[in-house]
Design an enzyme around this catalytic site. Structure first.
Site, PDB file in Angstrom:
ATOM      1  N   SER A 158       0.846  -1.203   0.000  1.00 31.24           N
ATOM      2  CA  SER A 158       0.000   0.000   0.000  1.00 31.24           C
ATOM      3  C   SER A 158       0.877   1.246   0.000  1.00 31.24           C
ATOM      4  CB  SER A 158      -0.891   0.032   1.245  1.00 31.24           C
ATOM      5  OG  SER A 158      -1.628  -1.157   1.350  1.00 31.24           O
ATOM      6  N   GLU A 241       0.063  -3.016  13.768  1.00 36.63           N
ATOM      7  CA  GLU A 241      -0.730  -2.887  12.536  1.00 36.63           C
ATOM      8  C   GLU A 241      -2.190  -3.234  12.812  1.00 36.63           C
ATOM      9  OE1 GLU A 241       0.597  -5.380   9.304  1.00 36.63           O
ATOM     10  OE2 GLU A 241      -0.725  -4.359   7.887  1.00 36.63           O
ATOM     11  N   GLU A 374      -8.676 -15.572   9.272  1.00 35.76           N
ATOM     12  CA  GLU A 374      -8.377 -16.951   9.710  1.00 35.76           C
ATOM     13  C   GLU A 374      -7.106 -16.960  10.563  1.00 35.76           C
ATOM     14  OE1 GLU A 374      -8.999 -16.070   6.531  1.00 35.76           O
ATOM     15  OE2 GLU A 374     -11.017 -16.907   6.357  1.00 35.76           O
TER      16      GLU A 374
END
Ligand SMILES: Cc1cc2nc3c(=O)[nH]c(=O)nc-3n(C[C@H](O)[C@H](O)[C@H](O)COP(=O)(O)OP(=O)(O)OC[C@H]3O[C@@H](n4cnc5c(N)ncnc54)[C@H](O)[C@@H]3O)c2cc1C
Length: 404
Positions: A158, A241, A374
């Site tokens: 990003s 994060e 997950e």
């Protein structure tokens, strides 16, 4: 020096505003003055934008400055720097690195990106293959200077197209097991060996990139932490994060739930009983997630959140996807209008901006970026609930001998 409590912070904020009236000061100059006054992130050390004050008191400063109409930095533009690079530099950087990097990062003069994921290493990030070799062949940790030469490919990066610096992890010793042969660097994105290519997303725009690293030169002074300690350093980044993505401070009815609630109030003709029930359930869930985030922020020791942040990020992704889905349904045909598939290079990462169709499509990435849902469930299972770990048979095998 006076103890730093709320009253003292109000006094110092008042002094800052008096010396640099927001209306008459260029925004970047105001932000620099705010950093130098220790009012940027009050829990950071004095001299590095903070005052060693309790983190929970940041809201006192923020409220005073907002009421005075003072300019602020924009986490949508510099979120990776603020939320991930800064706490890592603070925890592992040398004094010189902290002084060099934190101020321009916070002020927004230097944008940061994160060169972690690779085509063959996402959830299993420690499998990464980008190589860093110390020039001249030495790979000891003697702090003897010299440069590292980096080769490899990163992906899903990003804001790489805007970034001046990157946090980078690379393999420095392939003969060690995968978690142990990694080193953490600060990479200059203007190095001629860095090539950034856009990757177009489901929304049409290219907010992220693939990044090719060819003989990129990194001075040893830009290594963060010890040689071979990169995984430990990276875990600090990753924990931060999750809080950074899922834990933004919001007012009640802020974020996506606010948008859909406004549509509900303003457009009675769209309402159905079934959607009313779903909206109320999501409203309560969003409020619980917001308050949990607030509590988590208050619990944080300086810059080092624990695995609870993974739970918060999980809720954030689920809620954003369910709420944006409800909004598209509520709007009916109107919700399906998404005819602007223009290839853009956005300057901001904005989950809640633009029209309903954009929010619906963009939120799909929320359960992938910053660790998939997950994988975060595994972290909560193992590290919060204390359940048995998944079997791992590759922990003690040299990275070079792993099957790829
Ligand atoms: C919008 C966006 C922005 C991003 N920005 C950045 C960035 O700036 N920098 C960066 O480095 N990366 C970035 N990423 C990458 C992101 O971190 C990875 O996509 C993510 O970690 C998953 O890795 P992967 O894509 O390789 O999928 P994989 O790891 O291949 O996963 C594929 C599927 O398998 C599942 N899976 C994998 N392992 C397990 C397991 N042990 N147990 C159960 N299920 C499992 C996953 O949940 C997933 O459903 C970004 C991703 C997105 C979507």
């Amino acid at each position: 020096m006076n103890a730093i409590d709320a009253a003292e912070l109000r006094r110092r904020t008042g002094d800052l505003l008096a010396a640099h009236p927001p209306g008459g000061t260029e925004p970047t100059d105001f932000l620099k003055a705010r950093f130098d006054a220790g009012l940027a992130w009050v829990h950071f050390p004095a001299g590095l934008g903070g005052l060693d004050a309790p983190r929970s008191l940041q809201s006192v400063v923020d409220a005073e400055l907002a009421a005075a109409g003072a300019p602020d930095n924009d986490p949508r533009r510099i979120g990776i720097g603020l939320g991930m690079a800064a706490p890592t530099v603070l925890a592992f950087g040398t004094e010189e690195q902290k002084r060099r990097f934190l101020r321009p990062l916070w002020v927004g003069e230097e944008v940061w990106c994160q060169l972690f994921s690779e085509p063959g290493a996402g959830s299993d990030l420690a499998a990464l293959g980008t190589r860093a070799v110390r020039e001249g062949g030495g790979d000891g940790d003697g702090g003897d200077g010299g440069d590292w030469i980096v080769n490899g490919q990163k992906v899903w990066t990003s804001s790489a197209h805007l970034a001046r610096w990157a946090i980078l992890i690379a393999r420095t010793d392939p003969a060690l097991p995968k978690h142990r042969g990694i080193t953490y660097f600060i990479c200059d994105m203007t190095d001629p060996g860095v090539e950034v290519r856009p990757l177009r997303q489901i929304t049409g725009e290219a907010e992220f990139n693939e990044v090719f690293l060819t003989d990129v030169r990194i001075p040893d002074a830009h290594r963060l932490g010890a040689v071979g300690d990169g995984w430990k350093v990276a875990r600090t980044t990753l924990m931060n994060e999750r809080v950074s993505i899922g834990g933004a401070r919001l007012p009640r009815e802020g974020g996506m739930i606010g948008t859909v609630s406004r549509t509900w109030r303003d457009r009675p003709e769209l309402r159905t009983h079934e959607m009313h029930q779903r909206l109320l359930t999501l409203w309560v869930d969003a409020e619980v997630a917001r308050l949990t985030g607030e509590r988590l922020r208050q619990q944080l020791a300086v810059g080092r959140p624990g695995p609870e942040g993974s739970g918060l990020k999980l809720s954030f992704a689920r809620l954003n996807q369910e709420i944006s889905g409800l909004e598209v349904e509520l709007l009916g045909d109107e919700g399906l209008l998404y005819d602007d598939w223009t290839m853009r290079r956005p300057e901001l990462v904005d989950f809640t901006g633009r029209e309903a169709g954009y929010r619906y499509l963009r939120s799909k990435g929320n359960s992938i970026e910053g660790g998939t849902s997950e994988v975060l469930l595994n972290i909560v299972a193992e590290r919060v609930l204390g359940l048995p770990a998944e079997p791992r048979d590759d922990k003690d095998v040299a990275w070079k001998d792993l099957t790829r």
